[in-house]
Design an enzyme around this catalytic site. Structure first.
Site, PDB file in Angstrom:
ATOM      1  N   HIS A  26      -7.170  42.233  11.859  1.00 27.98           N
ATOM      2  CA  HIS A  26      -8.490  42.391  12.470  1.00 27.98           C
ATOM      3  C   HIS A  26      -8.365  42.557  13.984  1.00 27.98           C
ATOM      4  O   HIS A  26      -8.368  41.559  14.717  1.00 27.98           O
ATOM      5  CB  HIS A  26      -9.351  41.167  12.154  1.00 27.98           C
ATOM      6  CG  HIS A  26      -9.566  40.936  10.686  1.00 27.98           C
ATOM      7  ND1 HIS A  26      -8.585  40.458   9.859  1.00 27.98           N
ATOM      8  CD2 HIS A  26     -10.662  41.132   9.904  1.00 27.98           C
ATOM      9  CE1 HIS A  26      -9.060  40.370   8.614  1.00 27.98           C
ATOM     10  NE2 HIS A  26     -10.309  40.758   8.617  1.00 27.98           N
ATOM     11  N   HIS A 260     -13.524  46.102  13.044  1.00 30.03           N
ATOM     12  CA  HIS A 260     -13.395  44.696  12.665  1.00 30.03           C
ATOM     13  C   HIS A 260     -12.127  44.352  11.890  1.00 30.03           C
ATOM     14  O   HIS A 260     -11.342  43.520  12.339  1.00 30.03           O
ATOM     15  CB  HIS A 260     -14.617  44.275  11.837  1.00 30.03           C
ATOM     16  CG  HIS A 260     -14.477  42.948  11.168  1.00 30.03           C
ATOM     17  ND1 HIS A 260     -14.578  41.762  11.846  1.00 30.03           N
ATOM     18  CD2 HIS A 260     -14.199  42.613   9.873  1.00 30.03           C
ATOM     19  CE1 HIS A 260     -14.392  40.753  11.009  1.00 30.03           C
ATOM     20  NE2 HIS A 260     -14.162  41.245   9.811  1.00 30.03           N
ATOM     21  N   GLU A 415     -24.487  18.188   3.046  1.00 30.01           N
ATOM     22  CA  GLU A 415     -23.229  17.991   2.336  1.00 30.01           C
ATOM     23  C   GLU A 415     -22.132  18.908   2.883  1.00 30.01           C
ATOM     24  O   GLU A 415     -20.977  18.507   3.009  1.00 30.01           O
ATOM     25  CB  GLU A 415     -23.402  18.270   0.834  1.00 30.01           C
ATOM     26  CG  GLU A 415     -24.385  17.355   0.126  1.00 30.01           C
ATOM     27  CD  GLU A 415     -25.824  17.826   0.251  1.00 30.01           C
ATOM     28  OE1 GLU A 415     -26.060  18.895   0.846  1.00 30.01           O
ATOM     29  OE2 GLU A 415     -26.724  17.119  -0.240  1.00 30.01           O
ATOM     30  N   HIS A 477     -29.583  17.030 -11.533  1.00 28.46           N
ATOM     31  CA  HIS A 477     -28.879  15.913 -10.911  1.00 28.46           C
ATOM     32  C   HIS A 477     -27.741  15.380 -11.777  1.00 28.46           C
ATOM     33  O   HIS A 477     -27.137  14.371 -11.438  1.00 28.46           O
ATOM     34  CB  HIS A 477     -29.862  14.784 -10.574  1.00 28.46           C
ATOM     35  CG  HIS A 477     -30.698  15.089  -9.365  1.00 28.46           C
ATOM     36  ND1 HIS A 477     -31.482  16.205  -9.275  1.00 28.46           N
ATOM     37  CD2 HIS A 477     -30.855  14.438  -8.184  1.00 28.46           C
ATOM     38  CE1 HIS A 477     -32.093  16.228  -8.107  1.00 28.46           C
ATOM     39  NE2 HIS A 477     -31.731  15.172  -7.420  1.00 28.46           N
TER      40      HIS A 477
END
Lengths: 669, 669
Positions: A26, A260, A415, A477
């Site tokens: 890159h 890129h 999280e 859950h």
């Protein structure tokens, strides 16, 4: 060209040449961001290339890991042990210059990066770690810790959700030891960022409590330096320095997304040399003047780390006990007595959820480490679930709110950032960070869990509410595929203890283990196994062990359970005995530990030719490895259901009767 | 108490009573947010409770799914088919009132929610869907689509990274048909939000291009109504209406995190009744006046949907072709000819990466659907990886930038939101959304993939760069555990085609399938199998099929491969033939399809007693189901490596020689 310009171009063309040589890489970022990297490394970053582990070094995280060629060029020029041969072997088998930076492979690489956003999250973790050390070990007149954390981030990093989560927490925690350099080149892979990323960056970061600075010309070295120095002076806020650059600067592909992710190609590389005034066609050319200039960092670094050692020596005189703690911390060895400090449980105890048992163990462990050893080993928290996951270390402070021993971090409902931050804490120094949430929400943090495993970062992931027996909260859950899915991650050790005593062993194992560990815990109460009857400590460490034997010469059948299902298996074995079947009951808390045992031990637990019936409240895929062709698995190849846990047990086939009946079927009786 | 107050309290106490009855649930949100929900449902939301699928209905997504009791109370009061008995069976086995709302289980539930942030992401997808339909089907004088999408979000939703990603994209796309009501109660599970969430919400959302409004009193019905109406009037920006509420309003636990997730308890429930002026102790009490008031929605709804049908009738006259398309779209049936429009490939074609083949198939398919059928079936895009994942539908527009047929969505580097948005598109109506990224980054979107499976939402996930043969980018970009990990998700169909022809079949299967599908594609070129020689269409649909047989009566060995490894398996079978071993080569593109076949077919492909050698460039766990005790797996139970793909092939044990040698070993020759 002055020496600054020479150095910047050296960084650029080393990168370009590495990528051309590898025919892969890159070039866009190195060409555009070389100036900011140079300013940072040459004028600001405090490091000792000959002692890459110097504890008070500034941390540099290349969050935009695809710019690895730039990082390797920096490491080489600034005197780290990364010789030119390694640059020539960029992206080749066995080199120390892989496609994306890998912690542990090349000296000076602080974090494995590439998956976008992770580097920023880890940088926040490192900044938290630095703050911990400052607050714990600095004396009024001896400041042994004062380093900064720098991250270089791209558009892609800032589009990822984890970057917002981490930034939000960094602002709340007022981490003014963190500075992000944003390579603002206005181009991402699909084209101009106008197509996908039009936020008001200043507004966004200011809303999160950050200090935002802007440099309009990415080639303006003094402008960049001034902005970063101003960032360093801002108190109480992390800083984002947005630097307007041009992707693929100087190349024919400049400002295009095609710069890129692929080599420029021979012609374009030549044109880039011409446009940037780089006269040497020979690849991997390093002008002597540039090398000499950059390598001054070796001397500078030696002085910095020597000064730090002097500080520690002064500390040893002023505050010998604290200095001892510091050495203990840096050394990473735990005090001898820690294992003895863990609680023990007896069969007389009332049934206890393993999340509750874990809470007792953690608290006892932390107290012991705090009294006997370095203060901060266990640090961490949960994604806004302390009352449920029970990971609060009581009697200790809350990071960001109390100065003294704030082991507890409130991660918020984040999280993903929690995982990345825990990784950063583990990479920074000798912390043993823990990160807790419901098992089903481990899905939100798969990426940092994988990175922890890849980096062998010793993070302790605590996942509670581990099965459909969560009950009423229902399928959203209730984990079903998560335990097995974690077992698939190479290098992650998954522990699913069956009761309080096995939970003690899970923690012992977690602390002793080199890489990351996931401890899987129940929401519901489970009986406590009789430690006098079962050889739990010895057995747990081997991953699987025999709990009970049937009568007779050898077993007709082996029943294997994990976690809460071990109790079903034990009861079923007893029932089978009554029916004249000699059934062995095995607890198998960890596949990884079991696989590390020799063939002999494994065969002793699971004898060849004896059918195995495995019981686990999760997907069955994977278990065939152990049950073989004559065995079977009682599991759950469907989503859970909202109903009281006991009802779920019965209806979903995990009753003792169901296990017995399946066992009899297997034996054809 | 006026009727408004009566209705609000009815919602509150129905919720409280459901939770008390179940001894499980979350009373905090219903008590605090009942007024905003009531205002929305009573004064603003356009729906027909007797025709929950009315296409132009407003969508309401309870992103804070733990507030399910409130939603069920609303559905019951407003006349949906959710009788009182169901409310009494809240969170019980077999009820239509599970712990968190589940799409498909209860009428009027638009999305399964509970995992935080997902609902907001899906709402953005629904708003995109609505905009698609407006732009496609509205005539200057007949406006058949004009509905809004409302989401009710909590602190937790807004802390999750996916909410930022989704909000960022919603702002960029100027989705003024989206309004989020934020239940700003200042409390999350670990305590006051000051501990974990201190952002300037206004600044944050304004930076993302949103319109932000604030209501200081969560019980001020007219204030809430005014703010939402003002939000609806704002052009070019989605709106966040932040409403200051009190968690557990009126209860003794008000403003405490302990009100969040457990029943109030008998005493506290009684105290709450007293404090809010609710005189009836009898649970599940619905005052006749409140019921009569709310049930007016039935008549209102019937008029709304009838008016819509009139509009469609007018459209049928003015623009019969377009009306035909609309009916086709709403009906969800594809035109007969679509399968024939797919390309075919021949063994004479040069080797082609399956990502390239997929691109050709998608484009042909989209063109056919566009010409023959409803315009928008395939809509989607990638997480800023179009040039790599090859999912751009060329010749079609870009959503947000072109009005006409903008099938292509630029999701940005936002895998998580991409997944949630794709789910929202699929739930909204008959779209077949696709969402593409590198396979390794499926880790970033595990949560929405799981939700898609749970909801049976027909999303097509496209994951390219599917193995260690990605090569130089190294382990951060090389999936190892991901294919198996996706196979673990119940209800997700995973397809890993071996070549261009199998890729055609993968798409055929994906379009025909009811639930979500993941198509796993190579980065590297692979040979094209000879369609004349191999019965690919028939075989692919059965999940696994015999590609070639060895000589002799029956096979000595079965070699099974998936994806790019099929070619290794074929070549190895030929080599084995030369060594006198009769080896069968099997392509196994889909475990899920194979498992749906009868025992007879499965045994015909994998005969009992014949050893199986499976070859897949991923973790071996799971394969023992097929290879049995006498077989083996050639896989990768470690992370990948940065090196050219061919080197990786050789060094990591996937060469033809390595497979042959392992096969000979298995046979003891």
């Amino acid at each position: 060209m002055d020496v600054d310009g020479l150095c910047v171009n050296t960084l650029r063309f080393l990168s370009v040449d590495m990528i051309e040589q590898a025919r892969s890489g890159h070039p866009g970022l190195p060409l555009g961001a070389a100036p900011m990297a140079y300013v940072l490394w040459d004028r600001l970053l405090r490091f000792d290339p000959r002692d890459p582990a110097w504890p008070d070094r500034d941390r540099f995280v290349l969050s935009a890991g695809h710019g690895s060629a730039l990082l390797y060029s920096l490491l080489h020029l600034y005197g780290y042990d990364l010789p030119m041969e390694e640059l020539r072997r960029f992206r080749q088998w066995g080199s120390r210059t892989p496609g994306h930076p890998e912690r542990g492979l090349s000296p000076g690489v602080e974090a494995t990066t590439g998956p976008l956003g992770q580097g920023l999250g880890m940088a926040v973790g490192m900044a938290i770690a630095g703050r911990f050390l400052e607050d714990t070990f600095n004396l009024p007149d001896v400041r042994v810790f004062g380093h900064r954390v720098y991250a270089l981030v791209s558009d892609g990093d800032l589009m990822e959700g984890v970057s917002y989560e981490a930034a939000s927490l960094a602002g709340l925690l007022r981490l003014d030891n963190l500075v992000c350099l944003y390579d603002d080149n206005g181009v991402s892979l699909e084209g101009p960022t106008a197509k996908a990323f039009t936020e008001d960056l200043r507004g966004r970061f200011e809303a999160a409590g950050w200090n935002v600075l802007r440099v309009e010309d990415g080639n303006d070295l003094d402008g960049i330096e001034g902005a970063v120095r101003s960032a360093l002076a801002a108190k109480g806020r992390p800083s984002l320095v947005a630097i307007r650059t041009h992707i693929g600067y100087g190349s024919p592909k400049q400002d295009s997304h095609s710069a890129h992710g692929e080599p420029l190609g021979k012609e374009a590389a030549r044109a880039t040399r011409r446009s940037l005034g780089w006269k040497v066609e020979e690849p991997f050319h390093v002008p002597a003047e540039a090398l000499a200039h950059c390598r001054k960092a070796v001397e500078r670094g030696a002085a910095l780390s020597a000064g730090w050692r002097d500080g520690v020596a002064r500390m040893r005189k002023r505050a010998p006990e604290l200095a001892g703690r510091l050495e203990q911390f840096l050394d990473g060895k735990l005090p001898d007595g820690w294992k003895a400090a863990l609680p023990s449980f007896s069969a007389a105890d009332p049934p206890l959820a393993t999340r509750e048992a874990s809470s007792k163990v953690m608290n006892a462990l932390n107290k012991a480490l705090h009294e006997m050893g370095p203060y901060h080993i266990l640090v961490g928290g949960s994604a806004d679930l302390n009352p449920s996951v029970k990971t609060f270390l009581s009697g200790f402070g809350e990071f960001g709110f109390t100065k003294e021993y704030p082991h507890n971090i409130h991660f918020g409902v984040r999280e993903h950032a929690m995982g990345a931050i825990a990784n950063g804490l583990a990479l920074h120094s000798r912390f043993r960070p823990y990160a807790a949430t419901f098992l089903v929400f481990s899905d939100y943090m798969r990426a940092p869990i994988r990175l922890a495993a890849l980096m062998r970062a010793p993070v302790i992931f605590i996942f509670t509410h581990d099965s459909v027996f969560v009950g009423e909260d229902g399928p959203t859950h209730e984990p079903v595929e998560q335990v097995m899915s974690l077992r698939l991650v190479p290098g992650l050790t998954v522990l699913r203890p069956a009761d309080a005593s096995e939970t003690v062993e899970a923690w012992r194992t977690a602390i002793d283990r080199k890489g990351p560990v996931a401890i899987i815990l129940t929401r519901q109460a489970v009986p406590t196994l009789d430690p006098a009857r079962y050889r739990i400590p010895a057995g747990f460490g081997r991953g699987a062990y025999v709990l009970s034997e049937g009568k007779g010469a050898g077993p007709d059948l082996v029943l294997v359970g994990t976690g809460s299902e071990v109790h079903v298996v034990l009861a079923a074995a007893e029932e089978l005995e009554k029916k004249g079947v000699s059934a062995r009951a095995v607890s198998m808390p960890s596949w990884e530990l079991f696989e590390e045992q020799g063939e002999q031990y494994r065969r002793a637990v699971l004898p060849a030719g004896v059918p195995v019936l495995a019981v686990e409240a999760g997907v069955t895929t994977g278990w065939h490895r152990y049950v073989g062709e004559r065995g079977a698995v009682i599991g759950l190849d469907r989503f859970g259901v909202s109903a009281p846990g006991k009802t779920a047990y019965e209806k979903l086939g995990f009753s003792v009767e169901a296990v017995v009946s399946r066992a009899m079927g297997l034996l054809g009786r």
